[in-house]
Design a protein around this motif. Structure first.
Motif, PDB file in Angstrom:
ATOM      1  N   ASP A 115      -6.985  13.783   0.013  1.00  0.00           N
ATOM      2  CA  ASP A 115      -6.470  12.672  -0.783  1.00  0.00           C
ATOM      3  C   ASP A 115      -5.168  12.158  -0.177  1.00  0.00           C
ATOM      4  O   ASP A 115      -4.361  12.946   0.316  1.00  0.00           O
ATOM      5  CB  ASP A 115      -6.220  13.168  -2.211  1.00  0.00           C
ATOM      6  CG  ASP A 115      -5.717  12.057  -3.089  1.00  0.00           C
ATOM      7  OD1 ASP A 115      -6.470  11.090  -3.283  1.00  0.00           O
ATOM      8  OD2 ASP A 115      -4.578  12.130  -3.559  1.00  0.00           O
ATOM      9  N   ASN A 207       2.565   1.938  -8.308  1.00  0.00           N
ATOM     10  CA  ASN A 207       2.639   0.981  -7.213  1.00  0.00           C
ATOM     11  C   ASN A 207       3.072  -0.364  -7.798  1.00  0.00           C
ATOM     12  O   ASN A 207       2.262  -1.130  -8.301  1.00  0.00           O
ATOM     13  CB  ASN A 207       1.279   0.867  -6.512  1.00  0.00           C
ATOM     14  CG  ASN A 207       1.347  -0.051  -5.307  1.00  0.00           C
ATOM     15  OD1 ASN A 207       2.284  -0.841  -5.171  1.00  0.00           O
ATOM     16  ND2 ASN A 207       0.363   0.051  -4.440  1.00  0.00           N
ATOM     17  N   TRP A 241       7.176   6.907  -5.588  1.00  0.00           N
ATOM     18  CA  TRP A 241       5.754   6.651  -5.315  1.00  0.00           C
ATOM     19  C   TRP A 241       5.440   7.110  -3.902  1.00  0.00           C
ATOM     20  O   TRP A 241       5.864   6.489  -2.934  1.00  0.00           O
ATOM     21  CB  TRP A 241       5.433   5.143  -5.460  1.00  0.00           C
ATOM     22  CG  TRP A 241       3.988   4.801  -5.310  1.00  0.00           C
ATOM     23  CD1 TRP A 241       3.401   4.101  -4.283  1.00  0.00           C
ATOM     24  CD2 TRP A 241       2.921   5.124  -6.216  1.00  0.00           C
ATOM     25  NE1 TRP A 241       2.063   3.970  -4.497  1.00  0.00           N
ATOM     26  CE2 TRP A 241       1.731   4.590  -5.677  1.00  0.00           C
ATOM     27  CE3 TRP A 241       2.853   5.819  -7.428  1.00  0.00           C
ATOM     28  CZ2 TRP A 241       0.483   4.727  -6.305  1.00  0.00           C
ATOM     29  CZ3 TRP A 241       1.620   5.952  -8.048  1.00  0.00           C
ATOM     30  CH2 TRP A 241       0.462   5.404  -7.493  1.00  0.00           C
ATOM     31  N   MET A 245      -1.753  10.967  -4.422  1.00  0.00           N
ATOM     32  CA  MET A 245      -1.743  11.410  -5.815  1.00  0.00           C
ATOM     33  C   MET A 245      -1.326  12.882  -5.930  1.00  0.00           C
ATOM     34  O   MET A 245      -0.601  13.273  -6.833  1.00  0.00           O
ATOM     35  CB  MET A 245      -3.129  11.213  -6.431  1.00  0.00           C
ATOM     36  CG  MET A 245      -3.155  11.492  -7.909  1.00  0.00           C
ATOM     37  SD  MET A 245      -4.826  11.587  -8.528  1.00  0.00           S
ATOM     38  CE  MET A 245      -4.540  11.374 -10.276  1.00  0.00           C
ATOM     39  N   TYR A 261      -1.814   4.733 -12.601  1.00  0.00           N
ATOM     40  CA  TYR A 261      -2.593   3.790 -11.799  1.00  0.00           C
ATOM     41  C   TYR A 261      -3.476   3.029 -12.769  1.00  0.00           C
ATOM     42  O   TYR A 261      -4.531   3.492 -13.157  1.00  0.00           O
ATOM     43  CB  TYR A 261      -3.406   4.454 -10.685  1.00  0.00           C
ATOM     44  CG  TYR A 261      -3.438   3.512  -9.490  1.00  0.00           C
ATOM     45  CD1 TYR A 261      -4.022   2.250  -9.606  1.00  0.00           C
ATOM     46  CD2 TYR A 261      -2.827   3.841  -8.292  1.00  0.00           C
ATOM     47  CE1 TYR A 261      -3.983   1.351  -8.552  1.00  0.00           C
ATOM     48  CE2 TYR A 261      -2.791   2.947  -7.232  1.00  0.00           C
ATOM     49  CZ  TYR A 261      -3.372   1.703  -7.376  1.00  0.00           C
ATOM     50  OH  TYR A 261      -3.328   0.809  -6.345  1.00  0.00           O
ATOM     51  N   LYS A 273      -8.082   2.336  -9.598  1.00  0.00           N
ATOM     52  CA  LYS A 273      -8.423   2.701  -8.218  1.00  0.00           C
ATOM     53  C   LYS A 273      -8.976   4.127  -8.123  1.00  0.00           C
ATOM     54  O   LYS A 273      -9.815   4.430  -7.288  1.00  0.00           O
ATOM     55  CB  LYS A 273      -7.172   2.592  -7.335  1.00  0.00           C
ATOM     56  CG  LYS A 273      -7.428   2.986  -5.893  1.00  0.00           C
ATOM     57  CD  LYS A 273      -6.185   2.934  -5.020  1.00  0.00           C
ATOM     58  CE  LYS A 273      -6.571   3.294  -3.588  1.00  0.00           C
ATOM     59  NZ  LYS A 273      -5.419   3.516  -2.717  1.00  0.00           N
TER      60      LYS A 273
HETATM   61  P1  AFP Z   1      -5.934   6.941   0.199  1.00  0.00           P
HETATM   62  O1  AFP Z   1      -6.601   8.305   0.227  1.00  0.00           O
HETATM   63  O2  AFP Z   1      -6.864   5.837   0.563  1.00  0.00           O
HETATM   64  O3  AFP Z   1      -4.654   6.939   0.952  1.00  0.00           O
HETATM   65  O4  AFP Z   1      -5.598   6.628  -1.350  1.00  0.00           O
HETATM   66  C1  AFP Z   1      -4.789   7.508  -2.042  1.00  0.00           C
HETATM   67  C2  AFP Z   1      -4.939   7.289  -3.516  1.00  0.00           C
HETATM   68  O5  AFP Z   1      -6.278   7.404  -3.908  1.00  0.00           O
HETATM   69  C3  AFP Z   1      -4.056   8.242  -4.308  1.00  0.00           C
HETATM   70  O6  AFP Z   1      -3.884   9.474  -3.691  1.00  0.00           O
HETATM   71  C4  AFP Z   1      -2.771   7.482  -4.459  1.00  0.00           C
HETATM   72  O7  AFP Z   1      -2.071   7.833  -5.619  1.00  0.00           O
HETATM   73  C5  AFP Z   1      -3.197   6.057  -4.486  1.00  0.00           C
HETATM   74  O8  AFP Z   1      -4.472   6.000  -3.832  1.00  0.00           O
HETATM   75  C6  AFP Z   1      -2.252   5.162  -3.772  1.00  0.00           C
HETATM   76  O9  AFP Z   1      -2.583   3.847  -4.016  1.00  0.00           O
HETATM   77  P2  AFP Z   1      -1.807   2.604  -3.339  1.00  0.00           P
HETATM   78  O10 AFP Z   1      -2.450   2.410  -1.988  1.00  0.00           O
HETATM   79  O11 AFP Z   1      -2.073   1.463  -4.266  1.00  0.00           O
HETATM   80  O12 AFP Z   1      -0.361   2.924  -3.232  1.00  0.00           O
END
Ligand code: AFP
Length: 336
Positions: A115, A207, A241, A245, A261, A273
């Motif tokens: 992640d 974010n 931030w 996650m 989120y 997301k």
């Molecule tokens: P990625 O694995 O694509 O980097 O996404 C990470 C995530 O799923 C989670 O770990 C974060 O909290 C979140 O997305 C970050 O989101 P933003 O790109 O909107 O900052």
């Protein structure tokens, strides 16, 4: 008492009747896989593992080499142990049965193998998230539908954060406990029993670049945080931030905070997301077991009935009183 290894901690949980031997061994296998991932992550550019794999996953996201590698490590480690009926992952369209060459067990394992993978190439913390469910009785060939159980049926969940140190944070429903990887010994050592998230906080994680897309209750909630001491909340808030996650949740477990989120207007068809089954559910279990709260803005995440393996969900989690305020504003607004 000397150091308590993860192995010893799990034996004690088994003796106390909280888990059975199969679940204990399954968690040990996941932890072993995380050690391999930690090793690969820590090599960085020297391991030739940075950058894109040139493929995409079911969510349409570009896969990093380490996404693919971590997924393979978790699958390989888990397929032969005899504790699992099937695995499902962020990186695979459908669940994967245990090959016929191996005995099958009674558990279903879900994971997000790496992640926060957009952070890999810039040397910022990433992590693995996992969730364990029971395979429904009488099911010998599990399909995706058999994974669609609410988070309140999870028998174990946790994450490993690959940061300055590698830490495994675990719950089997008896509190949330943190283990730090002793690289010399090659074992996870219990470093914090019963983590507790402070009920109040002055720190939020979101974010902010999505602000113009938010719905009214989110505008109200974050607007009031930003007003600080002279606003309705009567205190100044700080913001953090990481965009992993796992790292953001780990900070909240350690010193409190709220992670959000939300669903927004950018893509109204997507309810947020993050993924329910292998991100929101395990993190909500870990957070609740540490005295925190987790909702989708309206309902407790752990009570949601999943409709799809890769379903998305809005996430509000962390310090209990703060999650309550944000959830109340959404409920009062009524619209969804
Ligand atoms: P990625 O694995 O694509 O980097 O996404 C990470 C995530 O799923 C989670 O770990 C974060 O909290 C979140 O997305 C970050 O989101 P933003 O790109 O909107 O900052």
């Amino acid at each position: 008492m000397g150091q308590v290894s993860l192995a010893r901690f799990l034996i004690e949980q088994q003796r106390a009747g909280h888990i059975n031997a199969d679940l204990r061994l399954l968690i040990e296998v996941v932890a072993r896989a995380c050690k391999s991932i930690a090793h690969a992550v820590s090599k960085g550019a020297l391991g030739g593992v940075l950058g894109d794999a040139g493929t995409g996953n079911i969510q349409g996201e570009a896969q990093k080499k380490l996404d693919v590698l971590s997924n393979e490590i978790l699958l390989e480690a888990n397929e032969w142990g005899g504790h699992l009926a099937a695995c499902a992952s962020e990186e695979m369209d459908h669940c994967q049965p245990i090959p016929n060459a191996y005995p099958k067990g009674n558990y279903l394992l879900l994971f997000d193998p790496l992640d926060g993978s957009s952070n890999i190439d810039v040397n910022i913390s990433v992590g693995t998230i996992f969730s364990v469910l029971r395979c429904p009785d009488g099911v010998t060939e599990p399909q995706d539908e058999h994974f669609l159980q609410p988070g309140n049926t999870q028998v174990a969940a946790g994450y490993t954060v690959y940061g300055p140190s590698t830490m495994l944070v675990l719950t089997v429903g008896t509190g949330t406990h943190a283990f730090t990887l002793d690289r010399e010994q090659g074992s996870f050592v219990l470093t914090q029993r019963d983590m507790r998230i402070p009920e109040d906080t002055k720190e939020f994680a979101i974010n902010m670049s999505n602000q113009r897309h938010w719905f009214e209750p989110m505008q109200r909630y974050v607007g009031e945080l930003l007003e600080g001491k002279t606003g309705p909340r009567g205190k100044d808030f700080n913001m953090r931030w990481v965009a992993s996650m796992v790292a953001d949740v780990h900070r909240i477990l350690t010193r409190g905070g709220i992670f959000i989120y939300p669903r927004d207007r950018k893509d109204p068809d997507k309810p947020g997301k993050l993924r329910l089954m292998y991100e929101a559910n395990p993190m909500s279990f870990v957070v609740e077991q540490a005295g925190g709260a987790a909702t989708n803005g309206y309902e407790r995440i752990l009570d949601l009935q999943p409709g799809q393996l890769h379903e998305r969900v809005a996430v509000f989690l962390g310090s209990k009183n703060e999650v309550e305020v944000a959830t109340r504003y959404h409920r009062e607004a009524g619209d969804r």
